[in-house]
Design an enzyme around this catalytic site. Structure first.
Site, short mmCIF file in Angstrom:
data_model
loop_
_atom_site.label_atom_id
_atom_site.label_comp_id
_atom_site.label_asym_id
_atom_site.label_seq_id
_atom_site.Cartn_x
_atom_site.Cartn_y
_atom_site.Cartn_z
N HIS A 1 0.62 -1.24 -0.02
CA HIS A 1 0.10 -0.08 0.13
C HIS A 1 0.87 1.13 0.00
N ASP B 1 7.32 19.95 -27.71
CA ASP B 1 7.36 18.62 -26.93
C ASP B 1 8.59 18.84 -25.79
N TRP C 1 7.51 -0.25 3.78
CA TRP C 1 7.71 0.81 2.55
C TRP C 1 9.28 1.35 2.50
N SER D 1 13.65 5.50 -13.86
CA SER D 1 12.72 6.12 -14.59
C SER D 1 12.59 7.71 -14.36
N SER D 2 12.57 7.86 -12.85
CA SER D 2 12.29 9.14 -12.51
C SER D 2 13.66 10.04 -12.84
N HIS E 1 13.30 11.91 2.54
CA HIS E 1 12.58 13.14 3.03
C HIS E 1 12.58 13.88 1.74
N GLU F 1 12.09 13.07 -0.85
CA GLU F 1 10.77 12.39 -1.49
C GLU F 1 9.43 12.88 -1.17
N TYR G 1 8.91 15.82 -0.35
CA TYR G 1 8.55 17.28 -0.93
C TYR G 1 8.59 16.98 -2.43
N SER H 1 -1.62 26.39 -6.98
CA SER H 1 -1.10 27.93 -7.28
C SER H 1 -1.71 28.05 -8.77
N HIS I 1 15.11 13.47 10.98
CA HIS I 1 13.78 13.50 11.77
C HIS I 1 13.21 12.20 11.61
N HIS I 2 13.46 11.56 10.57
CA HIS I 2 12.73 10.07 10.89
C HIS I 2 13.25 9.19 11.67
N THR J 1 7.03 26.94 4.12
CA THR J 1 5.68 26.33 3.54
C THR J 1 4.65 27.38 4.01
N LYS K 1 3.76 30.11 1.65
CA LYS K 1 3.13 29.65 0.67
C LYS K 1 1.38 29.67 1.13
N ARG L 1 2.11 1.35 14.84
CA ARG L 1 1.46 1.32 13.37
C ARG L 1 2.10 -0.10 13.00
C1 HEA Z 1 -0.03 8.98 -1.32
C2 HEA Z 1 0.22 7.98 -0.51
C3 HEA Z 1 -0.99 7.51 0.36
C4 HEA Z 1 -2.50 7.44 0.32
C5 HEA Z 1 -3.23 8.25 -0.81
C6 HEA Z 1 -2.83 6.51 1.12
C7 HEA Z 1 -4.31 6.39 1.23
C8 HEA Z 1 -5.06 5.56 2.18
N1 HEA Z 1 -4.32 4.65 3.42
FE1 HEA Z 1 -2.31 4.87 3.56
N2 HEA Z 1 -0.29 4.72 3.75
C9 HEA Z 1 0.60 5.33 3.07
C10 HEA Z 1 0.75 6.08 1.92
C11 HEA Z 1 -0.87 6.67 1.46
N3 HEA Z 1 -2.02 6.13 2.08
C12 HEA Z 1 2.00 5.13 3.40
C13 HEA Z 1 3.36 5.42 2.82
C14 HEA Z 1 1.93 3.95 4.40
C15 HEA Z 1 3.00 3.38 5.23
C16 HEA Z 1 3.09 2.11 4.80
C17 HEA Z 1 4.18 1.32 5.78
O1 HEA Z 1 4.02 1.37 6.73
O2 HEA Z 1 4.98 0.77 5.28
C18 HEA Z 1 0.29 4.01 4.64
C19 HEA Z 1 -0.13 3.12 5.81
C20 HEA Z 1 -1.63 3.04 6.01
C21 HEA Z 1 -2.19 2.60 7.12
C22 HEA Z 1 -1.21 1.77 8.34
C23 HEA Z 1 -1.03 0.52 8.11
C24 HEA Z 1 -0.30 -0.07 9.33
O3 HEA Z 1 0.69 0.70 9.48
O4 HEA Z 1 -0.42 -0.99 9.79
C25 HEA Z 1 -3.49 2.71 7.07
C26 HEA Z 1 -4.38 2.22 8.09
O5 HEA Z 1 -5.33 2.68 8.02
C27 HEA Z 1 -3.63 3.30 5.94
C28 HEA Z 1 -5.03 3.66 5.36
C29 HEA Z 1 -5.00 4.47 4.03
C30 HEA Z 1 -6.49 4.88 3.56
C31 HEA Z 1 -7.92 4.40 4.29
C32 HEA Z 1 -6.44 5.47 2.50
C33 HEA Z 1 -7.53 5.90 1.39
O6 HEA Z 1 -7.22 7.15 1.21
C34 HEA Z 1 -7.42 5.23 0.29
C35 HEA Z 1 -8.51 5.53 -0.29
C36 HEA Z 1 -8.82 5.06 -1.82
C37 HEA Z 1 -9.61 4.08 -2.01
C38 HEA Z 1 -10.41 3.55 -1.04
C39 HEA Z 1 -9.68 3.32 -3.31
C40 HEA Z 1 -11.24 3.25 -3.74
C41 HEA Z 1 -11.43 2.41 -5.04
C42 HEA Z 1 -12.13 1.32 -4.87
C43 HEA Z 1 -13.22 1.08 -3.80
C44 HEA Z 1 -12.47 0.61 -6.27
C45 HEA Z 1 -11.48 -0.49 -6.08
C46 HEA Z 1 -11.38 -1.18 -7.48
C47 HEA Z 1 -10.19 -1.71 -8.25
C48 HEA Z 1 -9.07 -1.86 -7.76
C49 HEA Z 1 -10.57 -1.95 -9.55
N4 HEA Z 1 -2.52 3.74 5.09
C1 HEA Z 2 3.58 15.03 1.31
C2 HEA Z 2 4.37 14.63 2.09
C3 HEA Z 2 4.87 15.23 3.31
C4 HEA Z 2 5.05 16.38 3.80
C5 HEA Z 2 4.70 17.68 2.83
C6 HEA Z 2 5.65 16.64 5.08
C7 HEA Z 2 5.80 17.49 5.81
C8 HEA Z 2 6.29 17.74 6.98
N1 HEA Z 2 6.62 16.71 7.79
FE1 HEA Z 2 6.16 14.88 7.28
N2 HEA Z 2 6.18 12.69 6.96
C9 HEA Z 2 5.55 12.17 5.60
C10 HEA Z 2 5.22 12.89 4.63
C11 HEA Z 2 5.36 14.48 4.65
N3 HEA Z 2 5.56 15.25 5.56
C12 HEA Z 2 5.54 10.83 5.70
C13 HEA Z 2 5.14 10.17 4.50
C14 HEA Z 2 6.32 10.53 6.74
C15 HEA Z 2 6.27 9.04 7.40
C16 HEA Z 2 7.26 8.18 6.70
C17 HEA Z 2 7.05 6.99 7.44
O1 HEA Z 2 7.47 7.08 8.37
O2 HEA Z 2 6.55 5.90 6.82
C18 HEA Z 2 6.35 11.60 7.50
C19 HEA Z 2 7.08 11.66 8.81
C20 HEA Z 2 7.59 12.72 9.41
C21 HEA Z 2 8.48 12.76 10.61
C22 HEA Z 2 8.97 11.37 11.29
C23 HEA Z 2 7.83 11.09 12.30
C24 HEA Z 2 8.55 9.81 12.86
O3 HEA Z 2 8.35 8.69 12.26
O4 HEA Z 2 8.74 10.04 13.96
C25 HEA Z 2 8.54 14.23 10.73
C26 HEA Z 2 9.49 14.63 11.78
O5 HEA Z 2 9.78 15.69 12.43
C27 HEA Z 2 7.90 14.92 9.86
C28 HEA Z 2 7.80 16.34 9.94
C29 HEA Z 2 7.20 17.04 8.73
C30 HEA Z 2 7.43 18.52 9.06
C31 HEA Z 2 7.91 19.59 10.10
C32 HEA Z 2 6.65 18.91 7.56
C33 HEA Z 2 6.58 20.30 7.07
O6 HEA Z 2 7.09 20.39 5.79
C34 HEA Z 2 5.25 20.91 7.20
C35 HEA Z 2 5.17 22.19 7.10
C36 HEA Z 2 3.78 23.04 6.90
C37 HEA Z 2 3.25 23.68 8.10
C38 HEA Z 2 3.75 23.87 9.34
C39 HEA Z 2 1.88 24.02 7.93
C40 HEA Z 2 1.51 25.55 7.37
C41 HEA Z 2 2.36 26.55 7.91
C42 HEA Z 2 2.03 27.53 8.43
C43 HEA Z 2 0.71 27.96 8.50
C44 HEA Z 2 2.88 28.51 8.92
C45 HEA Z 2 3.02 28.67 10.38
C46 HEA Z 2 3.20 27.69 11.27
C47 HEA Z 2 4.40 27.50 12.08
C48 HEA Z 2 5.22 28.49 12.38
C49 HEA Z 2 4.23 26.05 12.89
N4 HEA Z 2 7.32 14.05 8.87
CU CU Z 3 10.55 13.82 6.68
#
Ligand code: HEA
Ligand code: HEA
Ligand code: CU
Ligand code: CUA
Lengths: 667, 438, 119, 275
Positions: free
Chosen positions: A91, A120, A163, A193-194, A277, A279, A281, A292, A326-327, A352, A355, A474
């Site tokens: 997932h 293109d 993941w 690819s990317s 990380h 990634e 962004y 925007s 921070h992870h 952020t 923006k 989790r």
């Molecule tokens: C962009 C990234 C993204 C998105 C969009 C989502 C979407 C969702 N995620 Fe995701 N999630 C992750 C990224 C994302 N997740 C990541 C990175 C992890 C960590 C994995 C890890 O721990 O390694 C995670 C882990 C994670 C967990 C934790 C699992 C665990 O730690 O045990 C859970 C639990 O609730 C969850 C729930 C969901 C749900 C309910 C949605 C919903 O938003 C989904 C909504 C969409 C649908 C419900 C599809 C609807 C479609 C149909 C009904 C039709 C189906 C038909 C066909 C296939 C033909 N996610």
């Molecule tokens: C789209 C993806 C995305 C984005 C944009 C961010 C944005 C940020 N993330 Fe997140 N992050 C993830 C995706 C993302 N993260 C994922 C996938 C994981 C889990 C990976 C995994 O373990 O599986 C993760 C995990 C993660 C961790 C690790 C947690 C842990 O495992 O213990 C931390 C720790 O610092 C963190 C911090 C932040 C911060 C500070 C930002 C900042 O960029 C956010 C900045 C935005 C705001 C703060 C809001 C708007 C700001 C204002 C309105 C201004 C005023 C605000 C202040 C002065 C506070 N993120």
């Molecule tokens: Cu991060």
């Protein structure tokens, strides 16, 4: 003599007639299977990316629904532990690498060349190659699912290492089966690819801009595509090398992460997050770009603080490289390192926030029209803000020690990934759908899907903050009933179903509109950027005349300066006609051949040390010959590709702007 | 266009109705809405019982206050803009576009940046002090801290009391070992050195301290202090393979006096029950193990009685059972040897020096089995020994580990065949034996 | 070996680059000499930190010569230099950080510090 | 562009927005990315050098600094030839370009041959393999990746070299292919057999023994060289010319980059060990 002759032949246009230098005849079909497989047209490539990505989004969503169903009640035995682990790994991997990233890639392809006023991308065949390599990687990652149905495929199911595949769990000692090898090589292919695609976009954006389109007039989306491309080429190498090291550990006995040989698993974590990380962004910057574009259009006001929005995007990208640990706050980094990374992480909130403030500034004093894309874009601001706040809570390192690897993290990143990236993508799909399919999506059903998604999303993920604070880790396959998590999980699961319904509605409406939607003109939203100046769907050559850009919102400017523009256009058409007409590159077989060669090669490379068994008989002692064969196909295809040359032909426009292909040669 | 807007209102009304209906259904349906956000589970980070967890929670609350403040301010402006600047008519929707706004407003931008930085500083300061505070036992208390080593195994924990050295039968000495339940004195700082023998695990007792990972080839440690005697839940918090979700443990904090008593008992070799000792023990207070009546009887977790007051339950379990069947126990002891349990488990003073599984010298006095998965009642222990794979898929007792064969062993065709086969009577004997080990 | 302009027929338009032949040869010689110095330096009995600094500096000088002359950055648009240095600086910074992160021994309790080399 | 058709400004391309040719931009961006690749590899190597596990191989007992210094020198000189190749083609001199390309490839092959020798020597004489120590793992992976880059560079140069013979009249695919094959075989034999053999001879192995034990590959290599020379006979006008300077320059950028990576590796991996 030779060199003198060679030189005198050079005319400066690069279209010297020469007999073709190719093995396969160049495909010319524009439609049908061959047309799609050999296309180098950025719009078709974009559609293919988009189609695959949406398919994988639904698959990833289905996996999420299974996860949520398993967690609906305590002590549930609906899914086995093993399958559950495969589900969350796939997932996460699917959603990030096979849904959001390629959807962004789809929009890069569809929009960037048009927004910069080009015909293109800079290297069209390379672009096709990126697509097919991506398909190879996606296939490799998912091939393990089939082994649940076909047990003789001894892949051990889908990958189950999480993941981020922390070593040493990825060591042969702990995951001896092939699923991990497929995961390693699959991600590697996606990275390749990317990188290739990003190099292409960097060149396109920097070098192929239409006259007058200075960097400070570039649409914000294109700017974010540029920043994202830089992040990709600079972040992916770290994981590429780390994956090579894991592959060597698994197949060739190296000790990079082998604990018994002195390897340090923490190095994997560093290398992964050096990529990981940036990634996140990479996932969010293009969505910030869509937003925007959409907010000004529906506020009927140029973007507030354009240079600052751009600059903050660049700043986010740059700072994003300095916060990876921070992870790893709980891995015992030591006080100083922890403090440094905590502070750096907090610093990201500033650009952020800038923006967000400027988006609000854009709304301020505008005339807000809440069409569906606008609703998703506004939803994005709200939800992303919440997700950002929980990010800041994570950045407070000691507090994070309680949150890390709990559902609080799950809540955080789904708020930024769904509330952020996905909302913006849904906005973008809805917004640009008319452009690329020539049909509108019905407002009413769009709004229904928005509200279902909005409500479903919050019901699913808001309770997860509290589940996390209440100690739910989790990646929990099963939990006890006495932990106080029952209601939160039940609620979240119901929310997920609602969300699924919303997503279903959203795409069902798109399918309906594809066939039955109301036809639309060039510019149904009265929008600002160049893509709205050309027909819907755009013709192969995009522009009848290369546009001359005078302002940031180029198309708004054109609409108010029609006379001036018409004159320039006529002049540009003439000039181009004098050069032989509009040049269109030829299609080619080699990108897809190379891509499929890579698939064949890596599919076998993953099973390197295993014998090849066919119909119950062992035919080969190992997969090495097949892997080499696959890689040879790649080398050969690249060789022929380079000999084939870009080729191309010219089209000429008649008075109504309709294209006639030149009667001349393809060369 | 006007039509769209009214459609929009309709949708809005529909959505509100939907939410209302949804919550109504939820609250009336299970009548537990008040519990949806009940946040005081046994692993709650909000109910802190020690200074480390408390400092972490306090810091968390700082972040909550700051971000809530920002949310209210920014959200209010955003909401205001969204409502106030709605296009109100058809003409409005096609209003002329103003000229390019240029560079925004530098004063506003700089002001907002400065404001954000200021707010972040409010978070950063306690963050920094927290990093140093949570890192190691404060200088002043370092002298009386006790050192324990926790080692993660797939999927259980081993604890060594580094200061409590015990003579080995063959000479030399080794630290006192327990498994899955860590008993510590309340009010005393404990420094836990974190090790792992296989993959990464993470050591987390939410009510006492945040987690720190057990990293291979990297010596980590964490410290905590329990304010008062209590029974705390711990959990492995890093994905570590198939049964990661049920890699749990318990921490029991005792008053200083109780702790000393407990320690003395732990240092004793395994208790031997003979007909004589059983008769002699009859005068002592005894426990009656709680019986379970959960759905299929095979769910995880403890009984309601246990959950209500685990510390008392734990205290009770330190005492021998009300009736002990000496011959059954002796049979169990023999089986434990014959069925090769000894190759993996140590029962100090009796047979067995295996180190692949948890030390079972005082297993009878533990409140849980299988790394916190099950309450240590005869039924549960019986179920565990009968079918460990059901409760912990992939577990090493079933599949074998480190060269030791478990319930299954490899055959020559690449598959597996049963190795240890037990019938219910044998298991009953084993349970009686193990429960006699107080 | 080269003197290419002379081989041309006079009709060819002579808007060529001035030949950089000699520059290249000179730079190659400098590079070779520096390499020699580096190898010798390793065996000279000077304080260690001085040698390390010298080696790092010398290889940096070689690096710069190659990119600015052989790779023409000197004659190209500034943007190429910026582009490359983005990668170079990030890679260098990441390396620096990683080496420090591994040098730190804060993962161990203060009571049992085992000294590790800090880079 | 039309009025000055014959003038090519090698530092400016008026068809692009920045004036930088697309290919050049692509390569520079790729090299920026490649910095991260090597940065990661070198980090891995150094991290484990600074925190070695017990029983790690001792580098100075394994290395052969004379050979490595020589290889370094060769690679630097290949860079010179590459720069001269670009210089030549920018001045429209195809013949000189060919010579320089061949020279670059040849030096590249010597470097690779040195590496083949070095690896063989380390494995068989010093008993350091990819898997028996962490140092072996990081060292072979880092220098091996660099070697792979060099090999790819040789391949690209070979393709470029063969391309300079592409007839202006078109066609010639099979000739091109055979020519390429001859180049590849010659290069392969040079760096897998010939150069390591020469090094061994320098260190005192018998010439006759070497010639007889590798007779087959050496004669294949000789045949390939002859074939190369035969293919290289100039028979018709070629398409390649000054307009292709950007192509040569692009490969050149890659080649020089491989060189500068080696400059770093030479210092960080080899020299610093001797302190
Ligand atoms: C962009 C990234 C993204 C998105 C969009 C989502 C979407 C969702 N995620 Fe995701 N999630 C992750 C990224 C994302 N997740 C990541 C990175 C992890 C960590 C994995 C890890 O721990 O390694 C995670 C882990 C994670 C967990 C934790 C699992 C665990 O730690 O045990 C859970 C639990 O609730 C969850 C729930 C969901 C749900 C309910 C949605 C919903 O938003 C989904 C909504 C969409 C649908 C419900 C599809 C609807 C479609 C149909 C009904 C039709 C189906 C038909 C066909 C296939 C033909 N996610
Ligand atoms: C789209 C993806 C995305 C984005 C944009 C961010 C944005 C940020 N993330 Fe997140 N992050 C993830 C995706 C993302 N993260 C994922 C996938 C994981 C889990 C990976 C995994 O373990 O599986 C993760 C995990 C993660 C961790 C690790 C947690 C842990 O495992 O213990 C931390 C720790 O610092 C963190 C911090 C932040 C911060 C500070 C930002 C900042 O960029 C956010 C900045 C935005 C705001 C703060 C809001 C708007 C700001 C204002 C309105 C201004 C005023 C605000 C202040 C002065 C506070 N993120
Ligand atoms: Cu991060
Ligand atoms: Cu151990 Cu999870």
């Amino acid at each position: 003599m030779a060199e003198a002759l060679a030189k005198s032949e050079f005319t400066g246009t690069g279209h010297a007639p020469a007999k073709s230098f190719e093995l396969f005849a160049r495909p010319t079909a524009k439609t049908g299977l061959v047309g799609w497989l050999t296309t180098v047209d950025h719009k078709k490539i974009g559609m293919l990316y988009g189609g695959f990505a949406i398919l994988f989004f639904l698959i990833g969503g289905l996996e999420a629904l299974l996860i949520r169903t398993q967690l609906i009640v305590p002590n549930n035995r609906f899914i086995s532990a093993q399958l559950y682990n495969e589900l969350f790994t796939m997932h996460g991997t699917t959603m990030i690498f096979l849904a959001v990233m390629p959807l962004n890639a789809a929009f890069f392809n569809l929009l960037v060349p048009i927004q910069v006023g080009a015909r293109d991308v800079a290297f069209p065949r390379l672009n096709a190659f990126s697509l097919w390599v991506w398909v190879a990687g996606a296939t490799l990652l998912n091939v393990g699912w089939i082994s649940h149905l076909v047990p003789s495929w001894n892949f051990g199911g889908a990958p189950d290492v999480g993941w981020f595949g922390y070593s040493p769990l990825t060591s042969k000692v702990f995951t001896p089966d092939l699923s991990t090898d497929f995961w390693v090589l699959g991600i590697q292919m996606l990275g390749l690819s990317s990188i290739v695609a990003s190099l292409n976009f960097i060149v396109t954006i920097i070098n192929m801009r239409a006259p007058g389109l200075t960097m400070m007039r570039l649409p914000v989306f294109t700017w974010m595509a540029l920043v994202t491309s830089f992040l990709l080429i600079l972040a992916l190498p770290a994981i590429a090398i780390a994956l090579v090291e894991v592959m060597f550990d698994r197949n060739f006995g190296t000790n990079f992460f082998e604990v018994s040989g002195g390897g340090q698993p923490i190095l994997w974590q560093h290398l992964f997050w050096v990529f990981g990380h940036p990634e996140v962004y990479i996932l969010i910057l293009p969505p910030m770009g869509y937003v925007s574009e959409i907010l000004p259009t529906f506020s009927r006001k140029p973007l507030f603080g354009y240079p600052i929005v751009i600059f903050s995007g660049v700043a986010i990208g740059f700072i994003g490289f300095g916060v990876w640990s921070h992870h790893m706050f709980t891995t015992g980094l030591g006080t100083v390192a922890t403090a440094a990374f905590a502070i750096a992480t907090m610093a990201i909130a500033v650009p952020t926030g800038v923006k967000i403030f400027n988006w609000i500034g854009t709304l301020w004093g505008g005339h807000i029209v809440t069409r569906v894309p606008m609703m998703f874009a506004l939803g994005f601001i709200w939800m992303f803000m919440l997700g950002g706040f929980s990010g800041i809570m994570h950045a407070a390192a000691p507090a994070d020690a309680q949150q890390q690897d709990s559902y609080f993290v799950i809540a955080h990143f789904h708020y930024v990934l769904i509330g952020g990236a996905t909302f913006a993508l849904l906005a973008a799909i809805h917004f640009w759908f008319p452009k690329f399919f020539g049909r509108m999506v019905p407002e009413f059903w769009g709004k229904v899907s928005f509200w279902l998604i909005f409500v479903g999303f919050n019901c699913t993920f808001f309770p997860m903050h509290f589940l996390g604070l209440n100690g739910m880790p989790r990646r929990t396959w099963i939990y006890d009933s006495n932990m106080g998590w029952n209601e939160g999980n039940l609620f979240a699961t119901i929310g997920a179903y609602l969300l699924g319904l919303g997503i279903f509605t959203y795409f069902a409406v798109l399918v309906y509109s594809f066939f039955k939607g109301q036809k639309c003109g060039n510019d149904p939203w009265d929008a600002r950027t160049l893509e709205w100046s050309i027909p819907s769907p755009p013709p192969e050559h995009n522009f009848a005349a290369i546009p001359q850009v005078h302002a940031r919102d180029a198309w708004w400017y054109e609409k108010t300066h029609q006379e001036e523009i018409a004159k320039e256009k006529a002049a540009n058409i003439k000039a181009e006609e004098a050069h032989g007409g509009i040049h269109i590159p030829d299609q080619s077989w080699y990108p897809i051949i190379a891509g499929m060669g890579l698939l064949f090669g890596t599919y076998n490379l993953a099973q390197l040390k295993h014998p090849v068994v066919m119909f119950g008989n062992q035919v080969l002692g190992s997969h090495a010959p097949l892997a080499i064969a696959g890689l040879s196909i790649v080398v050969l295809a690249c060789y022929l590709w380079s000999l084939e040359g870009p080729g191309g032909y010219h089209i000429h426009l008649d008075a109504d702007g309709n294209a006639k292909e030149s009667g001349g040669y393809h060369h | 266009m006007t039509r769209t807007r009214s459609a929009h209102r309709k949708v809005l009304r529909f959505a509100i109705a939907l939410i209302a209906g949804f919550s109504l259904a939820l609250s009336s349906g299970c009548n537990k809405l008040h519990q949806v956000f009940s946040l005081s589970g046994p692993q709650s980070t909000m109910v802190t019982e020690g200074p480390v967890a408390k400092s972490q929670w306090d810091l968390f609350m700082v972040t909550v206050y700051v971000t809530t403040f920002i949310f209210i301010v920014v959200g209010a402006v955003l909401a205001y803009a969204q409502i106030k600047f709605r296009a109100k008519s058809d003409a409005d929707e096609h209003a002329a576009v103003p000229a390019e706004a240029g560079h925004g407003n530098p004063f506003v931008e700089i002001g907002l940046i400065a404001g954000s930085v200021a707010l972040l500083v409010i978070i950063a300061i306690p963050t920094l002090s927290g990093i140093w505070y949570t890192h190691d036992v404060p200088e002043a208390e370092r002298g009386n801290a006790i050192d324990v080593t926790a080692t993660g195994y797939q999927w259980w924990f081993k604890f060594d009391y580094n200061a409590e050295m015990m003579p080995l039968p063959g000479g030399g000495e080794a630290a006192l070992v327990t498994g899955n339940e860590l008993v510590v004195p309340a009010g005393t700082p404990v420094r836990v050195h974190l090790r792992t023998i296989d993959v990464i695990h993470s050591f987390w007792i939410p009510k006492l301290a945040g987690k720190v990972d057990m990293m291979p080839n990297r010596p980590n440690f964490v410290w905590f202090k329990a304010d008062k005697p209590g029974y705390y839940y711990g959990q492995c918090a890093e994905y570590c393979g198939e049964s990661h979700a049920i890699m749990r443990f318990r921490v029991i904090a005792l008053s200083a006096a109780d702790y000393v008593k407990w320690l003395a008992n732990q240092k004793q070799p395994a208790r031997t029950v003979t007909v004589q000792t059983a008769a002699a023990d009859a005068a002592l207070p005894h426990v009656q193990f709680a019986s379970l009546t959960l759905n299929d009887g095979r769910a995880f977790g403890g009984s309601p009685g246990f959950d209500a007051d685990p510390l008392t339950a734990w205290r009770k379990i330190q005492q021998p059972a009300a009736s002990e069947n000496a011959s059954l126990i002796a049979a169990g002891r023999k089986l434990f040897k014959d069925k090769t349990c000894v190759s993996c488990h140590t029962i100090r003073g009796h047979d067995g020096a295996g180190i692949v599984g948890p030390d079972l010298t005082h297993i009878g006095a533990r409140s849980s089995v299988a790394a916190g998965a099950l309450e240590n009642t005869p039924e549960r222990l019986h179920q565990w020994i009968k079918d460990p794979e059901y409760f912990k898929p992939g577990n090493k007792m079933f599949h074998g580990f480190g060269g030791m064969q478990g319930y299954m062993k490899p055959d020559d065709k690449g598959g597996t065949v049963p190795n240890i086969v037990l019938n219910d009577q044998e298991i009953d004997a084993l349970v009686a034996y193990l429960h006699s080990l107080k | 070996m080269s003197a290419p302009a002379a081989t041309h027929t006079p009709t060819a338009v002579g808007h060529h680059e001035p030949s950089k032949f000699h520059i290249y040869i000179q730079i190659a010689m400098i590079l070779a000499v520096i390499t020699g110095v580096e190898v010798v330096l390793v065996y000279t009995p000077i304080v260690k930190w001085l040698v390390v600094t010298a080696l790092v500096l010398l290889s940096a000088v070689k690096f710069m010569f190659v990119i600015f002359f052989f790779m023409h950055l000197r004659w190209d648009k500034m943007f190429c230099t910026i582009l490359f240095f983005i990668g170079l600086v990030l890679a260098g910074g990441t390396m620096w950080a990683l080496l420090h992160l591994f040098g730190a021994d804060a993962g161990k309790p203060l009571s049992a510090v085992v000294g590790l080399l800090l880079f | 562009m039309s009025s000055h058709a014959a003038t090519i400004d090698h530092h400016h391309d008026s068809t692009t927005s920045t004036g930088i040719p697309n290919k050049k931009l692509l390569w520079w961006a790729f090299l920026a990315s490649d910095c991260m690749f090597f940065g990661t590899l070198i980090s891995t190597h150094l991290v484990y050098r600074l925190n070695p596990p017990p029983g790690n191989a001792i580098p100075t007992q394994v290395f052969n600094i004379e050979l490595t210094s020589f290889s370094t020198f060769i690679l630097l000189m290949s860079s010179l030839l590459m720069a001269l190749a670009v210089n030549a083609i920018q001045r429209g001199n195809v013949r000189s370009t060919r010579t320089m390309l061949l020279g670059t490839m040849f030096f590249g092959c010597i470097f690779l041959g040195g590496q083949v020798y070095e690896f063989g020597h380390f494995v068989h004489m010093k008993h350091m393999t990819l898997s028996n120590s962490l140092f072996g793992s990081t060292f072979y992976t880092l220098t091996g990746t660099h070697g792979t880059h060099v090999a790819i560079g040789v391949l690209l140069l070979g393709m470029m070299y063969v391309r300079t013979f592409k007839p202006a009249a078109g066609g010639g695919l099979s000739m091109n292919f055979l020519h390429m094959l001859a180049v590849a075989v010659a290069a392969g034999v040079a760096f897998i057999v010939f150069v390591p053999g020469m090094i061994e001879i320098i260190y005192g192995a018998g010439i006759g023994e070497f010639l007889s034990s590798h007779a087959v590959p050496l004669s294949v290599g000789a045949a390939a060289c002859i074939a190369m020379a035969w293919f290289a006979r100039q028979s018709s006008t070629v398409e390649f010319g000054e307009k292709n300077a950007i192509d040569v320059e692009a490969v050149g950028l890659y080649w020089h980059f491989v060189d500068i990576v080696w400059i770093i590796i030479f210092t960080a991996v080899y020299l610093l060990e001797y302190l």
